[in-house]
Design a protein around this motif. Sequence first.
Motif, short mmCIF file in Angstrom:
data_model
loop_
_atom_site.label_atom_id
_atom_site.label_comp_id
_atom_site.label_asym_id
_atom_site.label_seq_id
_atom_site.Cartn_x
_atom_site.Cartn_y
_atom_site.Cartn_z
N LYS A 2 0.84 -1.20 0.00
CA LYS A 2 0.00 0.00 0.00
C LYS A 2 0.87 1.25 0.00
O LYS A 2 1.94 1.28 0.62
N ALA A 3 0.39 2.28 -0.68
CA ALA A 3 1.05 3.58 -0.70
C ALA A 3 0.01 4.66 -0.43
O ALA A 3 -1.07 4.64 -1.01
N LEU A 4 0.35 5.58 0.44
CA LEU A 4 -0.52 6.71 0.78
C LEU A 4 0.09 7.99 0.25
O LEU A 4 1.27 8.26 0.48
N GLY A 5 -0.73 8.79 -0.42
CA GLY A 5 -0.32 10.13 -0.84
C GLY A 5 -1.02 11.16 0.01
O GLY A 5 -2.26 11.17 0.08
N ILE A 6 -0.27 12.02 0.67
CA ILE A 6 -0.82 13.07 1.52
C ILE A 6 -0.68 14.39 0.78
O ILE A 6 0.44 14.84 0.51
N TYR A 7 -1.81 15.00 0.46
CA TYR A 7 -1.84 16.27 -0.26
C TYR A 7 -1.85 17.40 0.77
O TYR A 7 -2.85 17.62 1.44
N GLY A 8 -0.73 18.11 0.89
CA GLY A 8 -0.58 19.13 1.92
C GLY A 8 -0.86 20.55 1.48
O GLY A 8 -0.82 21.46 2.29
N SER A 9 -1.16 20.75 0.21
CA SER A 9 -1.40 22.10 -0.29
C SER A 9 -2.82 22.56 0.03
O SER A 9 -3.77 21.79 -0.11
N PRO A 10 -2.99 23.84 0.40
CA PRO A 10 -4.34 24.37 0.56
C PRO A 10 -5.04 24.59 -0.78
O PRO A 10 -6.25 24.77 -0.83
N ARG A 11 -4.28 24.58 -1.86
CA ARG A 11 -4.81 24.85 -3.20
C ARG A 11 -4.99 23.55 -3.97
O ARG A 11 -4.04 22.81 -4.19
N ALA A 12 -6.22 23.27 -4.37
CA ALA A 12 -6.50 22.07 -5.16
C ALA A 12 -5.91 22.21 -6.56
O ALA A 12 -5.93 23.29 -7.15
N GLU A 13 -5.40 21.11 -7.07
CA GLU A 13 -4.90 21.01 -8.44
C GLU A 13 -3.72 21.94 -8.72
O GLU A 13 -3.51 22.36 -9.87
N GLY A 14 -2.97 22.25 -7.69
CA GLY A 14 -1.75 23.04 -7.86
C GLY A 14 -0.59 22.13 -8.24
O GLY A 14 -0.76 20.93 -8.50
N ASN A 15 0.59 22.70 -8.28
CA ASN A 15 1.76 21.97 -8.75
C ASN A 15 2.13 20.77 -7.89
O ASN A 15 2.46 19.71 -8.41
N SER A 16 2.07 20.92 -6.56
CA SER A 16 2.42 19.77 -5.72
C SER A 16 1.37 18.67 -5.85
O SER A 16 1.70 17.48 -5.81
#
Length: 194
Positions: A2-16
């Motif tokens: 299993k792999a988990l991706g944690i999206y830490g940006s407050p902006r959706a669909e940004g570069n990170s």
Amino acid sequence: MKALGIYGSPRAEGNSDILLDRVLEGARSGGAAIDRLYLRDMVFSPCTECGGCDETGRCIIDDAMQGVYTRLLEPEIVFLASPVFFYGLTAQAKAMVDRCQALWRRRMLTKSREERRSFDGGTGYLVMTAAAEGQQVYECGELTAKYFFYSLDKAYGGGLFARAEAKGEILETPGELERAFRFGKDAVRQMSRH
């Protein structure tokens, strides 16, 4: 695996976000089952340094983080993504990291000093984007991420760092997207060897 991706940006669909999507595509192509955690969609308190976890290794604050702890510990691979904010992680990512003080305490309570020299929970990786240039722009975020992964009993496997400023700008650099895909695929390959 299993792999988990944690999206830490407050902006959706940004570069990170875009880079992490590619990393996770690479991990999936390597055979990993994928889970995603969007911190911007969660409501939880920052750590209040109440000491409630000191004796048990469990956080006593009853909020959305309670459902996150298992999701952090379960996968063999964790990718944390964040744009650089003032040479560090975003407030959303840092608040989650701080709430993992309970997991840090748990590790201190359940493993001897000698046992803590190894990591039994897998590997963590950092994905960061920044508008500024130079490797030092990532150093503070990387050090924070490294100890966050340690709290999860995961080794730090390294970082993927890319320059991008305007929203979606990373899409104009296909080489970076390919590098991100390989980064995810390589992480699964490395874990398979263990």
